[in-house]
Write an enzyme that holds these catalytic residues in place. Structure first.
Site, PDB file in Angstrom:
ATOM      1  CE  LYS A 166      12.937  19.549 -15.787  1.00  0.00           C
ATOM      2  NZ  LYS A 166      14.178  19.899 -15.051  1.00  0.00           N
ATOM      3  CB  ALA A 180      21.878  24.827 -13.710  1.00  0.00           C
ATOM      4  CG  ASP A 181      16.606  22.497 -15.633  1.00  0.00           C
ATOM      5  OD1 ASP A 181      15.507  21.937 -15.562  1.00  0.00           O
ATOM      6  OD2 ASP A 181      16.859  23.579 -15.081  1.00  0.00           O
ATOM      7  CB  SER A 182      17.557  24.888 -20.584  1.00  0.00           C
ATOM      8  OG  SER A 182      16.443  24.031 -20.529  1.00  0.00           O
ATOM      9  CG  ASP A 237      17.710  25.387 -12.493  1.00  0.00           C
ATOM     10  OD1 ASP A 237      17.937  24.182 -12.374  1.00  0.00           O
ATOM     11  OD2 ASP A 237      16.882  26.008 -11.824  1.00  0.00           O
TER      12      ASP A 237
END
Lengths: 90, 134
Positions: free
Chosen positions: A45, B87-89, B91
């Site tokens: 990421k 939450a990120d993408s 998640d």
């Protein structure tokens, strides 16, 4: 050199890998595939280098192809006895 | 089907109130567009989908809590955005996968990218479950 993958491409690759993981009959392989994709995508990421990004993306795509083929072949030889982890407690 | 008649009943009062606002003329539109955020009518008109069942919203909330490892008493309502909950993408994709498995539905790529709040997810689930059972 391939252009850097967009955010949407990366998310679509992630989703495809998770979907393929669901198709495996074997509990262990299914869980491993899910775990490995989650770990790999989270580790990558923070990448910002363009060449590293495209390398990781093409690596992921190759793994997706491998996983698709494997899921198909494994489903042809699925064991009759399911793993104990798959049996929901009744 | 009882659920579809329920849907049509919910839509008709919204459409009649919309028409009445149009007929009354410009002065009414001005009064609605004033930044008086307490006017529920203005916010209701922008909503296209009808509300999802509370059980669905609860199930979605519990899956979100489990995925993001939130404590049990943290506020997760229909309006909470996934990004606000931490939450990120990635998640979000995992949450959508979990919801697909839980409800036995299949979410399209484009629809999955537009899910931003818990309520969006619950509405989409309701729509897909209805389509599947219809």
């Amino acid at each position: 050199m391939a252009a850097a993958p967009t955010r949407i491409d990366v998310l679509q690759l992630y989703r495809s890998l998770m979907r393929v993981a669901r198709q495996f009959c074997d509990y262990n392989i299914r869980e491993y595939t899910k775990r490995r994709t989650i770990d790999a995508f989270r580790d990558n990421k923070i990448l910002t280098n363009c060449s590293q990004l495209s390398a990781a993306f093409s690596d992921g795509k190759a793994q997706l192809e491998v996983a698709k083929r494997r899921a198909l072949v494994y489903s042809l030889y699925a064991p009759k006895v399911k793993s104990i982890m798959d049996i929901k407690p009744s | 089907m009882a659920s579809s008649t329920g849907l049509s009943l919910k839509f008709s009062p919204l459409s009649t109130s919309f028409k009445q606002n149009k007929v009354r003329g410009i002065c009414n539109v001005n009064s609605v567009s004033l930044p008086s955020r307490g006017m529920r009518l203005g916010s209701l008109r922008l909503r296209v989908s009808c509300a999802a069942k509370p059980e669905t919203v609860d199930k979605v909330c519990s899956i979100v809590r489990k995925q993001l490892a939130l404590p049990k008493d943290s506020p997760v309502t229909g309006e909470s955005k996934f990004s606000a909950l931490g939450a990120d993408s990635l998640d979000t994709v995992e949450i959508v996968m979990g919801l697909e498995e839980e409800f036995g539905i299949s979410v399209e790529e484009e629809s999955a990218q537009h899910i931003l709040t818990v309520q969006d997810a619950a509405d989409l689930i309701e729509k897909l479950v209805e389509q599947k059972s219809a």
